[in-house]
Design an enzyme around this catalytic site. Structure first.
Site, mmCIF file in Angstrom:
data_model
loop_
_atom_site.group_PDB
_atom_site.id
_atom_site.type_symbol
_atom_site.label_atom_id
_atom_site.label_comp_id
_atom_site.label_asym_id
_atom_site.label_seq_id
_atom_site.Cartn_x
_atom_site.Cartn_y
_atom_site.Cartn_z
ATOM 1 N N ASP A 10 1.758 -2.211 -4.618
ATOM 2 C CA ASP A 10 1.884 -1.817 -6.027
ATOM 3 C C ASP A 10 3.367 -1.833 -6.398
ATOM 4 O O ASP A 10 4.178 -1.209 -5.724
ATOM 5 C CB ASP A 10 1.289 -0.416 -6.207
ATOM 6 C CG ASP A 10 1.167 -0.018 -7.668
ATOM 7 O OD1 ASP A 10 0.157 0.611 -8.013
ATOM 8 O OD2 ASP A 10 2.083 -0.302 -8.449
ATOM 9 N N ASP A 108 0.082 -5.523 -11.520
ATOM 10 C CA ASP A 108 1.148 -5.304 -10.519
ATOM 11 C C ASP A 108 0.612 -4.763 -9.191
ATOM 12 O O ASP A 108 1.348 -4.149 -8.433
ATOM 13 C CB ASP A 108 2.207 -4.346 -11.076
ATOM 14 C CG ASP A 108 1.819 -2.885 -10.963
ATOM 15 O OD1 ASP A 108 0.607 -2.578 -11.074
ATOM 16 O OD2 ASP A 108 2.711 -2.055 -10.741
ATOM 17 N N GLU A 109 -0.658 -4.994 -8.911
ATOM 18 C CA GLU A 109 -1.282 -4.285 -7.793
ATOM 19 C C GLU A 109 -2.317 -5.180 -7.106
ATOM 20 O O GLU A 109 -3.073 -5.877 -7.776
ATOM 21 C CB GLU A 109 -1.968 -3.069 -8.412
ATOM 22 C CG GLU A 109 -2.557 -2.091 -7.494
ATOM 23 C CD GLU A 109 -3.354 -1.046 -8.298
ATOM 24 O OE1 GLU A 109 -4.127 -0.336 -7.667
ATOM 25 O OE2 GLU A 109 -3.229 -0.975 -9.521
#
Ligand code: TTP
Ligand code: MG
Length: 391
Positions: A10, A108-109
């Site tokens: 993340d 974003d993960e």
């Protein structure tokens, strides 16, 4: 199941970190990305903020006016979502150099299954250190990574040492790591389940793990068994590479077959809101809304409409489903079940949760604010009025 090595990556303060990367004057400063604060009068919410801003108790989804009150000297930016999507693509390209087994979760993960990726005695920590270094070198940003025998623990671990964190929980460390944590850390424990567990005097993951399964099943049904397993560090869900969510749906069977239009339409609204909320949770938007109807005697029908844009807004889902219902319905029909589904998503790697258009952005903020209230007080805490759509 053989032992797996699962990583969860993340990015740190993603949108804000991109802005700090691209403008050295912002580094080391409280940077807040989100709605225009308009000197404290602004509406809308914080999308994210730099770690410097988090010291002022600013966080995602906080009303921008409150953020401004807490930190008037902060640097407030609207953000550039196109740029974030491009950066996201670059990050996923780095990950793909290390493993094909990637499950994107949001912009974003991602989860990665590293089980088959460790050659020449390379440890999982070495591999993830290399991934972090590579992201830093090629994209110029820091990521946090958690490594564990399963997805839930990997996700908790990536969050544990943020920012720029790296933490491995080995199988024999799972209990010591997990059990002191508050139960809210367990997947599937929202505000509702949390307060129900508190009533049973269960506050930590360890206490949940030691509660007899029967007691949990009695209170929570099959969900209780699932919670018990998670609390014991058992989570066999695979990293779902090809199994990204294809649709989000909810349906309801009436206690008795019904002809009551008000009851049916009210339920349609409720289902639309639930679907809308779940889509936002997964950062998804879809184009096709499907209405499912089962009549007395089990005859089942579905009717679909494809919109000209993707959405996760409850109003749009509801009005589309209602329109489909009105076309379908004939007097005298006894309805046993209705369901709402949204499908036809795009680009599983990068889900653009955010809008450029200010009007849509306002709507998005409103939906997020409602989600938060529902997270806290339950699904029925806020209800929209049923629209009178002309007939
Ligand atoms: P997150 O990973 O939740 O947050 P983050 O990367 O900013 O910070 P952290 O270090 O705690 O991971 O979300 C990723 C991006 O998604 C975030 O930078 C902005 C966007 N986002 C929103 O726009 N609204 C929200 O409510 C959240 C949670 C995120
Ligand atoms: Mg992040």
């Amino acid at each position: 199941m053989p032992e797996r090595i699962i990583a969860h990556m993340d990015m740190d303060a993603f949108f804000a970190a991109v802005e700090q990367r691209d403008n050295p004057a912002l580094r080391g400063k409280p940077v807040i990305i989100g709605a225009d604060p308009k000197g404290g009068q602004g509406r809308g919410v914080v999308a994210t903020c730099s770690y410097e801003a988090r010291k002022y108790n600013i966080h995602s989804a906080l009303p921008i006016s409150i953020a401004y009150r807490r930190c008037p000297q902060g640097i407030y930016l609207r953000g550039n979502h196109q740029k974030y999507r491009e950066v996201s693509r670059q990050i996923f390209a780095v990950l793909k150099d290390y493993t094909p087994d990637i499950q994107p979760v949001s912009i974003d993960e991602a989860f990665m299954d590293l089980t088959g990726c460790l050659s020449d005695g390379r440890s999982p920590l070495d591999l993830c250190r290399a991934i972090k270094k590579d992201i830093r070198a090629r994209v110029g940003l820091t990521a946090s990574i958690g490594i564990a025998p399963n997805k839930m623990i990997a996700k908790i671990a990536s969050d544990y040492n943020k920012p720029d964190g790296l933490l491995e929980i080995k199988p024999d460390q799972v209990r010591n790591f997990l059990w002191p944590l508050p139960i809210g850390k367990i997947w599937g424990v929202g505000k509702h389940t949390e307060s129900a567990l508190h009533q049973l005097q269960i506050k930590t993951v360890g206490e949940l793990a030691r509660t007899p399964i029967e007691a949990l099943s009695k209170r929570f049904g099959t969900h209780g068994l699932h919670l018990h397993q998670l609390a014991n560090g058992i989570d066999e869900r695979p990293v779902a590479v090809d199994d990204e969510i294809k649709s989000v749906s909810n349906e309801h069977t009436f206690e008795q077959d019904t002809t009551d239009q008000e009851e049916i339409i009210d339920r349609l609204l409720y289902l639309s809101e639930k679907v809308s909320r779940r889509m936002r949770k997964h950062d998804l938007k879809g184009k096709t809304v499907t209405l499912k109807i089962r009549l007395k005697g089990f005859q089942t029908f579905s009717r679909a409409e494809t919109l000209d844009h993707r959405t996760n807004f409850s109003d749009t889902i509801y009005t589309t489903a209602l329109h489909l219902y009105k076309i379908f319905f004939r007097p005298g029909m006894h309805i046993r079940l209705i369901g709402v589904r949204v499908a036809n998503f795009e680009d599983p790697y990068v889900r653009d949760s955010l809008f450029e258009d200010p009007a849509e952005k306002r709507d998005e903020d409103l939906h997020r604010a409602c989600d938060q209230i529902k997270d806290k007080f339950g699904e029925r805490a806020i209800r929209r009025g049923i629209y009178k759509t002309g007939n």
